[in-house]
Write a protein that holds these residues in place. Structure first.
Motif, short mmCIF file in Angstrom:
data_model
loop_
_atom_site.label_atom_id
_atom_site.label_comp_id
_atom_site.label_asym_id
_atom_site.label_seq_id
_atom_site.Cartn_x
_atom_site.Cartn_y
_atom_site.Cartn_z
N LEU A 185 45.08 50.40 36.75
CA LEU A 185 44.59 49.61 37.87
C LEU A 185 45.53 48.44 38.18
CD1 LEU A 185 40.77 49.53 37.03
CD2 LEU A 185 41.98 51.07 38.57
N ILE A 186 46.04 47.80 37.14
CA ILE A 186 46.96 46.68 37.35
C ILE A 186 48.22 47.15 38.07
CG2 ILE A 186 48.46 45.03 36.15
CD1 ILE A 186 46.28 44.76 34.03
N MET A 187 48.76 48.29 37.68
CA MET A 187 49.95 48.82 38.33
C MET A 187 49.70 49.11 39.81
SD MET A 187 51.11 51.36 35.24
CE MET A 187 52.12 52.37 36.33
N GLN A 188 48.54 49.62 40.13
CA GLN A 188 48.23 49.92 41.53
C GLN A 188 48.01 48.65 42.34
OE1 GLN A 188 45.52 53.31 42.26
NE2 GLN A 188 45.59 53.68 40.05
N LEU A 189 47.42 47.62 41.71
CA LEU A 189 47.26 46.35 42.41
C LEU A 189 48.61 45.68 42.66
CD1 LEU A 189 44.09 44.93 40.57
CD2 LEU A 189 44.23 45.72 42.95
N HIS A 190 49.53 45.77 41.71
CA HIS A 190 50.87 45.21 41.90
C HIS A 190 51.62 45.95 43.00
CE1 HIS A 190 51.27 42.06 38.94
NE2 HIS A 190 50.80 42.84 37.97
N ALA A 191 51.29 47.23 43.22
CA ALA A 191 51.96 48.00 44.26
C ALA A 191 51.50 47.62 45.66
CB ALA A 191 51.72 49.50 44.03
N LEU A 192 50.38 46.88 45.77
CA LEU A 192 49.90 46.45 47.09
C LEU A 192 50.77 45.30 47.61
CD1 LEU A 192 46.03 46.39 46.43
CD2 LEU A 192 47.35 48.16 47.61
N ASP A 207 50.61 39.90 50.32
CA ASP A 207 49.71 39.16 51.21
C ASP A 207 48.36 39.84 51.38
OD1 ASP A 207 50.69 41.34 52.53
OD2 ASP A 207 51.09 40.29 54.43
N THR A 208 48.06 40.86 50.56
CA THR A 208 46.76 41.53 50.63
C THR A 208 45.67 40.55 50.22
OG1 THR A 208 47.78 43.65 50.07
CG2 THR A 208 45.40 43.48 49.81
N PRO A 209 44.62 40.37 51.04
CA PRO A 209 43.56 39.42 50.69
C PRO A 209 42.89 39.78 49.36
CG PRO A 209 43.39 40.11 52.99
CD PRO A 209 44.41 40.98 52.37
N TYR A 210 42.64 38.77 48.55
CA TYR A 210 41.94 38.86 47.26
C TYR A 210 42.72 39.68 46.23
CZ TYR A 210 38.12 37.41 50.34
OH TYR A 210 37.35 36.76 51.27
N ARG A 211 44.00 39.90 46.45
CA ARG A 211 44.79 40.67 45.49
C ARG A 211 44.92 39.93 44.16
NH1 ARG A 211 50.35 40.33 44.50
NH2 ARG A 211 51.31 42.20 43.54
N GLU A 212 45.19 38.65 44.21
CA GLU A 212 45.37 37.88 42.98
C GLU A 212 44.06 37.79 42.20
OE1 GLU A 212 48.24 37.01 41.84
OE2 GLU A 212 49.19 37.87 43.64
N GLN A 213 42.94 37.59 42.91
CA GLN A 213 41.65 37.54 42.22
C GLN A 213 41.32 38.88 41.57
OE1 GLN A 213 42.35 36.40 45.21
NE2 GLN A 213 41.08 34.65 45.83
N CYS A 218 33.32 37.14 48.54
CA CYS A 218 34.59 37.32 47.85
C CYS A 218 34.48 38.38 46.77
CB CYS A 218 35.05 35.99 47.25
SG CYS A 218 36.55 36.09 46.24
N LEU A 219 33.40 38.35 46.00
CA LEU A 219 33.23 39.34 44.94
C LEU A 219 33.06 40.74 45.51
CD1 LEU A 219 33.00 39.95 41.98
CD2 LEU A 219 30.57 39.32 42.04
N ARG A 220 32.36 40.86 46.63
CA ARG A 220 32.21 42.18 47.26
C ARG A 220 33.58 42.72 47.69
NH1 ARG A 220 27.81 39.59 50.02
NH2 ARG A 220 25.78 40.30 49.20
N SER A 221 34.41 41.88 48.25
CA SER A 221 35.74 42.32 48.68
C SER A 221 36.61 42.72 47.49
CB SER A 221 36.42 41.20 49.48
OG SER A 221 35.66 40.86 50.63
#
Length: 490
Positions: A214-221, A224-230, A260-263
């Motif tokens: 999951l971390i690898m896929q989030l880094h691939a986004l 500027d994707t909203p809520y990516r860092e959270q 925010c949590l829903r997103s």
């Protein structure tokens, strides 16, 4: 001891080969039956398997489905050593072939006759190219890279170690110990190769666990994707809390509000936890129903599926040779002719038994076809066996791996048999109906305050169905409904 002669009287069950074949064919599924028949046809030149089926369904019902009950009057597990008698002449009048008439074995059943297209120049559909596997896809990317040849081979080694989900389940230390020392590959080489692998497409491939995937896929986004860092913070540190739906704790730790949590949750659940499954070449296995249930003039009727019944007949060429030959070489053909006749009869008997059992089940489960699973009544094998005057083991064979197509879906015949739970009025409710009621109750619950198993037990009790909490939990798990803490939303 001095040898003596003694007389002993005993009884034992003797099954003829023909009766054994009837029992064996009855317990086979449709796929297994077709495989068995294809094997027998290859071994017996007197048998012939037709390729076409008649499109006239009414003709099929006349010749097979509406045959008289005498076709299966003998129980398959009846009198020891008893062989079912030949069909009577009355059955011939109703459209069923007389097995003792030699002239009727060559044309095949009327249901299976169809005009054959003699044009051999027909266009055959082009088959689509097989998609590449995960390893082929990754190796093609490696071959286009600018990395050194030695590094390519090490990355290829890791690619070969991936499982079907795209994970590297084998520990790198263990992998190093398995490599020959003369290759000179160390743990640092594998870590560098793993870094190359994890930057290949699809994102997440080469991960060693779900969290890393999951971390690898989030880094691939995009950054500027909203809520990516959270989302990265949540997966890195609080993934267990997300899995247990401890939303209150998560909102305090991030911190964030409900929106925010829903997103964040929506972003994480949109990721692919198994990046390699898109390349798996799984073949869909289709079920061929043995029985088709339709509603005719307000009544539910069970009919055999013509596509499920093999189309067998006697090979005319070899039969003519047998008629003209009178030497010893024809004895084997005579034996094979009798075997072919018995196989055709046993196949008809098998489907006739399936039809009788299916019709009895449909008669007793009319409310299911009208109102669904909540109206399923309790039913046991012995009840059908007593009605049809068959052995209970015969009913068990008929209902195993035999399927019925209904307007509500395709079900195995065993689905219509279930235990019962007593009601407060002295009646009984089937386990299938209780599972359906639990589904309805859970679907109608408030997602923010899901119902516990005890509360569901109380609601069923209010409807007159006395079910313990543990029984509710067992039925809930059998229909794959998660427990109350995993059904909670916000």
């Amino acid at each position: 001891m001095k040898p003596t002669l003694q007389f002993k009287l005993s009884q034992h069950l003797t099954l003829t080969p023909q009766l054994q074949q009837s029992i064996r064919l009855l317990q086979l599924s449709t796929v297994e039956l077709n495989q068995e028949i294809e094997r027998i046809v290859q071994e017996n030149p007197l048998l012939e398997l037709e390729d076409s089926v008649s499109s006239d369904a009414s003709e099929y019902r006349t010749t097979l489905l509406d045959s008289p009950a005498e076709l299966l009057s003998a129980d398959l597990l009846g009198t020891p050593g008893e062989i079912p008698a030949e069909m009577s002449a009355s059955e011939l009048d109703s459209g069923t072939k007389n097995l003792g008439d030699e002239s009727d074995w060559f044309e095949g059943d009327a249901a299976f006759r169809n005009s054959r297209d003699d044009d051999d120049d027909r266009d055959f559909p082009q088959q689509a190219a097989e998609p590449p596997s995960l390893r082929e896809y990754l190796n093609s990317q490696v071959s286009l890279s600018q990395m050194p040849e030695r590094d390519r081979k090490i990355v290829g080694l890791l690619i070969d170690s991936l499982n079907d989900d795209g994970y590297l389940a084998q520990d790198l230390e263990e992998l190093v110990s398995l490599l020959p020392p003369e290759l000179g590959i160390g743990i640092n080489d594998l870590h560098i190769a793993l870094g190359y692998l994890q930057h290949l497409d699809p994102p997440g491939v080469g991960a060693r666990n779900l969290q890393e995937c999951l971390i690898m896929q989030l880094h691939a986004l995009p950054e500027d994707t909203p809520y990516r860092e959270q989302a990265l913070l949540l997966v890195n540190n609080h993934l267990d809390s997300l899995a247990s739906r401890d939303f209150c704790t998560i909102k305090k730790l991030l911190p964030c509000d409900d929106e925010c949590l829903r997103s964040i949750r929506r972003m994480i659940t949109s990721l692919n936890p198994r990046p390699g499954t898109a390349f798996s070449s799984t073949v869909a296995r289709y079920i061929i129903p043995d029985v088709i249930v339709t509603k005719v003039n307000g009544s539910w009727i069970a009919n055999l599926n013509p596509e499920a019944m093999p189309r067998l007949k006697i090979n005319r060429l070899y039969a003519d040779i047998l008629k003209c030959s009178h030497d010893d070489s024809a004895r084997r053909l005579v034996s094979q002719l009798h075997e072919a006749k018995w196989l055709i009869k046993n196949v008809h008997q098998r489907f006739g038994t399936i039809l009788k059992v299916s019709s009895a089940v449909v008669e007793r489960q009319r409310q299911f076809f009208e109102h669904g699973a909540v109206a399923m009544r309790p039913l046991i094998l012995r009840e059908i066996a007593d009605v049809l005057d068959l052995h209970e083991s015969t009913i068990s064979r008929v209902t195993t791996q035999k399927f019925m197509r209904t307007p509500r879906g395709i079900f195995e015949l065993k689905y219509f048999f279930s235990s019962h739970v007593a009601t407060d009025t002295g009646g009984a409710c089937s386990a299938t109906a209780i599972r359906a009621l639990i589904k309805q109750i859970v679907n109608a619950e408030n997602a923010k305050k899901p119902l516990s198993d005890g509360r569901i037990s109380e609601i069923l009790g209010q409807q007159g169905i006395m079910v313990a909490r543990r029984t509710v939990a067992k039925y809930r798990e059998s229909v794959q409904i998660p427990p109350v803490n995993l059904r909670k939303s916000f």
